[in-house]
Design a protein around this motif. Structure first.
Motif, short mmCIF file in Angstrom:
data_model
loop_
_atom_site.label_atom_id
_atom_site.label_comp_id
_atom_site.label_asym_id
_atom_site.label_seq_id
_atom_site.Cartn_x
_atom_site.Cartn_y
_atom_site.Cartn_z
N THR A 20 -7.96 -67.85 -47.99
CA THR A 20 -8.77 -68.42 -49.07
C THR A 20 -10.24 -68.00 -48.96
O THR A 20 -10.91 -67.85 -49.97
N ALA A 21 -10.71 -67.77 -47.73
CA ALA A 21 -12.09 -67.28 -47.56
C ALA A 21 -12.22 -65.90 -48.21
O ALA A 21 -13.17 -65.63 -48.96
N ARG A 22 -11.26 -65.03 -47.95
CA ARG A 22 -11.29 -63.67 -48.53
C ARG A 22 -11.14 -63.74 -50.04
O ARG A 22 -11.81 -63.01 -50.78
N PHE A 23 -10.26 -64.62 -50.50
CA PHE A 23 -10.05 -64.78 -51.94
C PHE A 23 -11.36 -65.17 -52.63
O PHE A 23 -11.76 -64.55 -53.63
N TYR A 24 -12.05 -66.17 -52.11
CA TYR A 24 -13.28 -66.63 -52.76
C TYR A 24 -14.45 -65.67 -52.59
O TYR A 24 -15.38 -65.68 -53.39
N GLU A 25 -14.39 -64.82 -51.55
CA GLU A 25 -15.37 -63.74 -51.45
C GLU A 25 -15.24 -62.83 -52.68
O GLU A 25 -16.24 -62.40 -53.26
N GLU A 26 -14.01 -62.55 -53.06
CA GLU A 26 -13.76 -61.72 -54.24
C GLU A 26 -14.15 -62.43 -55.53
O GLU A 26 -14.75 -61.84 -56.42
N VAL A 27 -13.78 -63.73 -55.63
CA VAL A 27 -14.11 -64.51 -56.83
C VAL A 27 -15.63 -64.51 -57.05
O VAL A 27 -16.10 -64.34 -58.18
N ALA A 28 -16.38 -64.69 -55.97
CA ALA A 28 -17.84 -64.78 -56.07
C ALA A 28 -18.44 -63.53 -56.69
O ALA A 28 -19.49 -63.59 -57.34
N ALA A 29 -17.75 -62.39 -56.53
CA ALA A 29 -18.28 -61.12 -57.03
C ALA A 29 -17.57 -60.67 -58.31
O ALA A 29 -17.82 -59.57 -58.80
N ASP A 30 -16.68 -61.50 -58.85
CA ASP A 30 -15.87 -61.11 -60.01
C ASP A 30 -16.51 -61.61 -61.31
O ASP A 30 -16.70 -62.81 -61.49
N GLU A 31 -16.82 -60.69 -62.21
CA GLU A 31 -17.55 -61.10 -63.42
C GLU A 31 -16.70 -61.86 -64.42
O GLU A 31 -17.22 -62.55 -65.29
N VAL A 32 -15.38 -61.76 -64.34
CA VAL A 32 -14.50 -62.57 -65.20
C VAL A 32 -14.37 -63.98 -64.63
O VAL A 32 -14.51 -64.97 -65.34
N LEU A 33 -14.11 -64.09 -63.33
CA LEU A 33 -13.79 -65.38 -62.72
C LEU A 33 -15.01 -66.24 -62.40
O LEU A 33 -15.00 -67.45 -62.62
N ARG A 34 -16.05 -65.61 -61.87
CA ARG A 34 -17.18 -66.40 -61.36
C ARG A 34 -17.75 -67.39 -62.39
O ARG A 34 -17.99 -68.55 -62.05
N PRO A 35 -17.91 -66.96 -63.67
CA PRO A 35 -18.47 -67.89 -64.66
C PRO A 35 -17.58 -69.09 -64.97
O PRO A 35 -18.07 -70.09 -65.52
N LEU A 36 -16.30 -69.00 -64.64
CA LEU A 36 -15.39 -70.12 -64.93
C LEU A 36 -15.63 -71.30 -64.00
O LEU A 36 -15.35 -72.45 -64.35
N TYR A 37 -16.13 -71.01 -62.81
CA TYR A 37 -16.26 -72.08 -61.81
C TYR A 37 -17.50 -72.91 -62.10
O TYR A 37 -18.61 -72.38 -62.15
N PRO A 38 -17.29 -74.21 -62.35
CA PRO A 38 -18.39 -75.07 -62.78
C PRO A 38 -19.47 -75.28 -61.72
O PRO A 38 -20.63 -75.46 -62.05
N GLU A 39 -19.08 -75.25 -60.46
CA GLU A 39 -20.06 -75.55 -59.41
C GLU A 39 -20.69 -74.27 -58.88
O GLU A 39 -20.05 -73.24 -58.80
N GLU A 40 -21.95 -74.40 -58.49
CA GLU A 40 -22.63 -73.24 -57.91
C GLU A 40 -22.03 -72.90 -56.55
O GLU A 40 -21.87 -71.73 -56.20
N ASP A 41 -21.70 -73.94 -55.79
CA ASP A 41 -21.11 -73.78 -54.46
C ASP A 41 -19.60 -73.64 -54.61
O ASP A 41 -18.92 -74.56 -55.07
N LEU A 42 -19.07 -72.48 -54.20
CA LEU A 42 -17.62 -72.27 -54.31
C LEU A 42 -16.87 -72.90 -53.13
O LEU A 42 -15.64 -72.93 -53.12
N GLY A 43 -17.59 -73.42 -52.15
CA GLY A 43 -16.96 -74.01 -50.96
C GLY A 43 -15.93 -75.08 -51.27
O GLY A 43 -14.82 -75.02 -50.75
N PRO A 44 -16.28 -76.07 -52.11
CA PRO A 44 -15.30 -77.12 -52.41
C PRO A 44 -14.05 -76.59 -53.13
O PRO A 44 -12.94 -77.06 -52.86
N ALA A 45 -14.22 -75.61 -54.02
CA ALA A 45 -13.06 -75.03 -54.71
C ALA A 45 -12.19 -74.27 -53.70
O ALA A 45 -10.96 -74.35 -53.74
N GLU A 46 -12.83 -73.58 -52.79
CA GLU A 46 -12.09 -72.87 -51.74
C GLU A 46 -11.25 -73.85 -50.92
O GLU A 46 -10.07 -73.62 -50.64
N ARG A 47 -11.86 -74.96 -50.58
CA ARG A 47 -11.16 -75.96 -49.77
C ARG A 47 -9.97 -76.54 -50.53
O ARG A 47 -8.90 -76.75 -49.95
N ARG A 48 -10.12 -76.79 -51.83
CA ARG A 48 -9.00 -77.34 -52.60
C ARG A 48 -7.84 -76.36 -52.67
O ARG A 48 -6.67 -76.75 -52.52
N LEU A 49 -8.14 -75.08 -52.88
CA LEU A 49 -7.06 -74.09 -52.92
C LEU A 49 -6.38 -73.99 -51.55
O LEU A 49 -5.16 -73.92 -51.46
#
Ligand code: HEM
Length: 129
Positions: A20-49
């Protein structure tokens, strides 16, 4: 006889943490996905996944203790998930799975993980575009 779970067979918490750490590293740099995440900190979303995947594969049930029934399709309603979002999500997940070494994740377990992610991502789509 004690039955090892898939979670244990692939290295338990450490493997799901890496995945999940590697997955969210990619999400953070993805121009399609990153804007979908409501929170600035992706940490909590990573933990939920991570908690969800651990539970799904036979590990600790922390996800449901904290979040209740997964109802993942319902929880994705606020976000448009069309083919473009699905493909972006899977691209990130394929990279994350590929980052786990072959000793930890043999071919059969790798295949099972990939098949599940593809099925789950397809079933999460809620928009034709
Ligand atoms: C939550 C996007 C597929 C599991 C979220 C969130 C977004 C999102 C934006 C909110 C972030 C947050 O938790 O705060 C997407 C997109 C997908 C997708 C664009 C494309 C197909 C999946 C799949 C799974 C999954 C296939 C499971 C295998 C989760 C989980 C949460 C979540 C567990 C947290 C739910 C909760 O407890 O609130 N997703 N997702 N997602 N997603 Fe996805």
């Amino acid at each position: 006889a004690t039955q090892r779970t898939f979670y244990e067979e692939v290295g338990g918490a450490e493997t799901f943490r890496k995945l999940t750490a590697r997955f969210y590293e990619e999400v953070a740099a993805d121009e399609v996905l990153r804007p979908l995440y409501p929170e600035e900190d992706l940490g909590p979303a990573e933990r939920r996944l991570r908690m969800f995947l651990e539970q799904y594969w036979g590990g600790p049930r922390t996800y449901s203790d904290e979040r209740g029934h997964p109802r993942l399709r319902m929880r994705h309603h606020p976000f448009r998930v069309g083919p473009i979002e699905r493909d972006a999500w899977l691209r990130c997940m394929h990279i994350a799975i590929a980052s786990i070494d072959a000793e930890t994740l043999d071919d059969a377990h790798r295949r099972a993980l990939v098949d599940y992610m593809e099925m789950a991502a397809n079933s999460m789509m809620n928009s034709p575009v």
